[in-house]
Design a protein around this motif. Structure first.
Motif, PDB file in Angstrom:
ATOM      1  N   TRP A 229      32.862  -6.638  19.351  1.00  0.00           N
ATOM      2  CA  TRP A 229      33.824  -7.720  19.165  1.00  0.00           C
ATOM      3  C   TRP A 229      34.117  -8.497  20.453  1.00  0.00           C
ATOM      4  O   TRP A 229      34.903  -9.447  20.432  1.00  0.00           O
ATOM      5  CB  TRP A 229      35.140  -7.141  18.627  1.00  0.00           C
ATOM      6  N   ASN A 232      34.145 -12.259  20.414  1.00  0.00           N
ATOM      7  CA  ASN A 232      34.863 -12.898  19.306  1.00  0.00           C
ATOM      8  C   ASN A 232      36.099 -13.655  19.784  1.00  0.00           C
ATOM      9  O   ASN A 232      36.754 -13.261  20.752  1.00  0.00           O
ATOM     10  CB  ASN A 232      35.302 -11.849  18.269  1.00  0.00           C
ATOM     11  N   ASN A 359      32.475 -16.595  11.921  1.00  0.00           N
ATOM     12  CA  ASN A 359      31.668 -15.380  11.996  1.00  0.00           C
ATOM     13  C   ASN A 359      30.673 -15.403  10.832  1.00  0.00           C
ATOM     14  O   ASN A 359      30.858 -14.738   9.810  1.00  0.00           O
ATOM     15  CB  ASN A 359      32.564 -14.138  11.934  1.00  0.00           C
TER      16      ASN A 359
END
Length: 384
Positions: A229, A232, A359
């Motif tokens: 992650w 992100n 995403n």
């Protein structure tokens, strides 16, 4: 605007209780609001009970009118978020607000002004919200999907809040969504073929976690999570105090067959966490474990039977994310856990997410297995 409306920072335990109690009145007639356990809600805003406070500055505010609490808001700064790359949403000068509820728009206007003033005084130049309070807790304002209750660790809100926030000068920074999946249905043939291919690959092992080795397994998952992650939007690494607190909170609803770690050549490279929807058990308790709520909850926790499961987190190490193996591992974990959810817990649906709007990899996986968006949350921003 009411002339006798006052906004003040909270100072006492009584204030914290009033902060927690307000939503119980404002949402009393909303059948899709899930009353949190009051002890948990108090713990969220108590520094000694929330590991996130180890790297955060927080000021809570109450709005009062004629001796009555009519609104609340949290202004906060995640000091770790300040160190993250600006292109990922946080970064230097970015503060947040959240835990916002108000009777009327003029109350909200006064509350947001107080939160922004506090953030400016702390040197912040941009505000993001609502984030209640860590990005890992309940980020975003619900704007679609008001017709059914949220699952565990997801938020609910009044539909009018969107207009209030946007009229206060906030623009959308990021859209988050959750996906609904009927887990009784078979996967499409192409997904079955991908799963079968993975099952025939001796390099791949998808194993259960061992709850008896909770800390060891949590460390493996955290290592994958922080890698998977890290690029992100909104990512802030979890810290040891947070992990400890989350572990205490979630351990009762951690079941070996619902959490999987995928290994390739003996190396852990992916994970998937699924949780029974605790909201189904706590909704009837109306926030109180006494006098008999605790016994009902303990009985439920022995072997939950639920309609809904939630998949809050899954991840694959970055080096594999652009490969076919990444989606194969995801499909394999989803399939194994899906069968356990139906056979062992009586579940019929699963909620996947939240997932960031951009995403595309995760959205593609969710859509390929036949799920569809059921809730949308927005995070807003404004220059201070």
């Amino acid at each position: 605007m009411a002339t006798n409306l006052t906004i003040r920072p909270i100072e006492t335990k009584k204030d914290r209780k009033a902060f927690v109690d307000l939503p119980f009145r404002l949402y009393a007639d909303d059948p899709n609001w899930v009353p949190p356990l009051k002890g948990e809600a108090l713990g969220l805003i108590t520094p000694e009970k929330n590991g996130w406070y180890s790297h955060a500055k927080v000021q809570l505010f109450l709005a009062e009118e004629a001796g009555k609490v009519v609104g609340r808001i949290s202004a906060h700064i995640d000091t770790l978020a300040l160190t993250m790359p600006a292109g990922q949403g946080f970064g230097p000068g970015v503060g947040q607000w959240g835990l916002m509820d108000a009777e009327r728009e003029d109350v909200f206007v006064a509350l947001i002004a107080a939160a922004e003033s506090w953030l400016r005084a702390q040197g912040m130049t941009r505000a993001l919200g609502p984030i209640s309070q860590s990005i890992w807790e309940e980020p975003g304002l619900l704007v679609s999907g008001f017709d059914h209750p949220p699952t565990i660790m997801m938020g609910h809100a009044k539909p009018e809040y969107r207009g209030w926030i946007e009229r206060a000068g906030y623009a959308v920074a990021k859209e988050l969504m959750t996906y609904d999946l009927d887990i009784r249905k078979e996967f499409p043939p192409i997904v079955k073929r991908i799963i079968k291919s993975g099952e025939n690959n001796p390099r791949i092992v998808v194993r259960e976690v061992d709850k008896r080795k909770f800390e060891e397994e949590a460390a493996i998952i955290l290592s994958i999570l922080n890698d998977a992650w890290s690029d992100n939007w909104g990512f802030v690494p979890l810290t040891p105090p947070e992990i400890k607190d989350v572990g205490v909170k979630l351990k009762p609803i951690v079941f070996n067959d619902l959490i999987r770690i995928a290994e390739v050549d003996g190396r852990p490279v992916a994970f998937m966490i699924t949780l029974p929807d605790l909201n189904e058990a706590i909704k009837p308790l109306n926030g109180n474990l006494l006098p008999f709520g605790w016994a009902r909850l303990l009985w439920w926790l022995r072997k939950p039977k639920v309609r809904t499961m939630r998949v809050p987190l899954m991840g694959v190490v970055k080096e594999l994310q652009s490969s076919r193996l990444a989606s194969q591992l995801a499909f394999m974990m989803i399939d194994i856990i899906k069968r356990a959810c139906v056979e062992h817990y009586g579940a019929t649906r699963s909620e996947i997410g939240w997932i960031l709007e951009d995403n595309q990899g995760m959205r593609s996986i969710a859509e390929t297995i036949g799920s569809s968006v059921n809730k949308v949350y927005l995070i807003y921003q404004r220059t201070l």
